[in-house]
Each structure stands twice: as structure tokens, then as C-alpha cells.
Enzyme design. Structure first.
Site, short mmCIF file in Angstrom:
data_model
loop_
_atom_site.label_atom_id
_atom_site.label_comp_id
_atom_site.label_asym_id
_atom_site.label_seq_id
_atom_site.Cartn_x
_atom_site.Cartn_y
_atom_site.Cartn_z
N CYS A 45 0.86 -1.30 -0.11
CA CYS A 45 -0.03 0.15 0.08
C CYS A 45 0.85 1.22 0.01
O CYS A 45 0.33 2.26 -0.66
CB CYS A 45 -0.92 -0.14 1.26
SG CYS A 45 -2.12 -1.21 1.35
C1 BEZ Z 1 0.63 -4.80 1.83
O1 BEZ Z 1 0.21 -3.65 1.49
O2 BEZ Z 1 1.82 -4.71 2.01
C2 BEZ Z 1 -0.15 -5.85 2.29
C3 BEZ Z 1 -1.37 -5.36 2.99
C4 BEZ Z 1 -2.30 -6.53 3.39
C5 BEZ Z 1 -2.01 -7.79 3.23
C6 BEZ Z 1 -0.84 -8.09 2.49
C7 BEZ Z 1 -0.11 -7.16 1.93
#
Ligand code: BEZ
Length: 211
Positions: A45
Site C-alpha cells: 500500500c
Molecule cells: C501490503 O500492503 O503490503 C499488504 C497489506 C495487506 C496484506 C498483504 C500485503
């Protein structure tokens, strides 16, 4: 039922890093992109939010307003924005919605209980000036999105909303487009004065009409 193409985009008011946002007022007559993130302070994210900040001028050129969403609180978002700048070099320059009670996430079907019962998946909604949903994409949490592709689709959506054309595989702005089968050869001669070539009777290519 999940939102489908052509549905009204659900309106809402929610807090954001740029103050309260009333979706329909925020969009005005512009196009919009609403995209969700599973959670704050997560690696994928963080890269996505920085990339959209880098591309913000490209969305502006297309008269398209971007809005991110994560179900975490506004306080959490405010803490995260510093990390996004540190990690990506890009300052968040568009609103990130807080949705701790999941009102927006539920209205848009951003939570997929078989993937995770509380987190939003990586949804993307493109909303037209008529407030209808023009595109939906759903990625799993583990896969970061390609926002250049979202820009490419917006180029296609905006072109095809003004001309009787469709865009072929891997099309990019400036390349030849397809004349829709609703247009007869005779009408095509008037509507597409740059001419067209017939590959098959149902596959006719013409230079992009607004270039
Ligand atoms: C991420 O943004 O890295 C992420 C968020 C939730 C689950 C897996 C990855």
C-alpha cells in the site's frame, strides 16, 4: 450484490486527510478514481500511494480526481503519510479516506470475506461524470496495482464516450482505434474523415479521431 458497470456509484461523506469529503461534490463534473487499500503501514500500500502521488498530474490532465481509502482511522492515516513520503519520495497530494466503520467499504463491496473478513481488498472504481461506475478491478492484497494501466483505461473510456469507437488490445493513447460495428461503411466515411482500413468487415481501424 457487487457493484456492476453502469450502476450508480454510491454517494457518501467521509473524513479524509484533506478534510471531510462528500463524494458527489468532490467529483463535480470530473471523472473519479476510488481505490482501496487493505491497511495502513503495510508495504505494498505504501508503494501504491506514493505512485499515485507521482502520477497525480497525469490524472489531473484527464480531469480525473483520485481518492484512496483504507479502513483505518484518520489519525493512523496522518501518521502514515510521513512514511509514504520517506519511502517513495512522493508527498500524498490527494485525499486518503478514513473508513473505520467500513461504511464506504461495504457500500462498494471492497471487503471480500473469503479473502479476509475485515480488510478491504485492492479495489479500483472509475466513476464517470454521470456518477456511474465505468470500471471495476479487484486485486488480491498481495499484488500491487499498475496505475499506468488505470490511466490507459481512462484514456479509452473518455475517448469511447465521445466517439463511436472501441480500443484494441494493448491500445495506448494516440494509436489507431476500432470503428464500432454500429457504424456502416458509408457513415464511417463521414464520421472518420482520416479514413479507415478494413481488416475484416467487423474490424475496421481508423486513426484516433481526437488527435
Ligand atoms: C501490503 O500492503 O503490503 C499488504 C497489506 C495487506 C496484506 C498483504 C500485503
Amino acid at each position: 450484490m457487487a457493484l456492476q458497470l453502469g450502476d450508480d456509484a454510491p454517494d457518501f461523506t467521509a473524513d479524509s486527510t484533506e478534510g471531510p469529503i462528500h463524494l458527489y461534490e468532490y467529483l463535480g463534473d470530473s471523472w473519479g478514481v476510488l481505490f482501496s487499500h487493505p491497511a495502513d503501514f503495510t508495504p505494498v500500500c505504501t508503494t501504491e500511494l506514493g505512485e499515485v502521488a507521482r502520477l497525480k498530474s497525469e490524472f489531473d490532465k484527464r480531469d480525473t480526481k483520485v481518492l484512496g481509502l483504507s479502513v483505518d482511522s484518520l489519525e493512523s492515516h496522518q501518521g502514515w503519510t510521513g512514511d509514504i513520503k520517506d519511502a517513495t519520495g512522493n508527498t500524498l497530494n490527494y485525499p486518503l479516506l478514513a473508513d473505520p466503520d467500513r461504511t464506504v467499504a461495504n457500500a462498494y463491496g471492497m471487503i471480500h470475506p473469503n479473502a479476509n473478513s475485515t480488510l478491504t481488498v485492492r479495489s479500483v472504481f472509475v466513476i464517470g461524470p454521470d456518477k456511474k461506475v465505468k470500471l471495476t478491478i479487484t486485486y488480491p492484497a498481495s499484488t500491487g496495482r499498475n496505475f499506468e494501466e488505470i490511466l490507459r483505461v481512462i484514456d479509452s473510456l473518455q475517448l469511447t464516450s465521445s466517439y463511436q469507437v472501441a480500443t484494441p488490445v494493448n491500445w495506448k493513447d494516440g494509436e489507431d482505434v476500432i470503428i464500432t460495428t454500429a457504424v456502416s461503411d458509408d457513415d464511417a466515411k463521414g464520421k472518420f474523415p482520416k479514413g479507415f482500413r478494413t481488416v475484416k468487415p467487423y474490424l475496421r481501424l481508423t486513426p484516433q479521431p481526437n488527435r
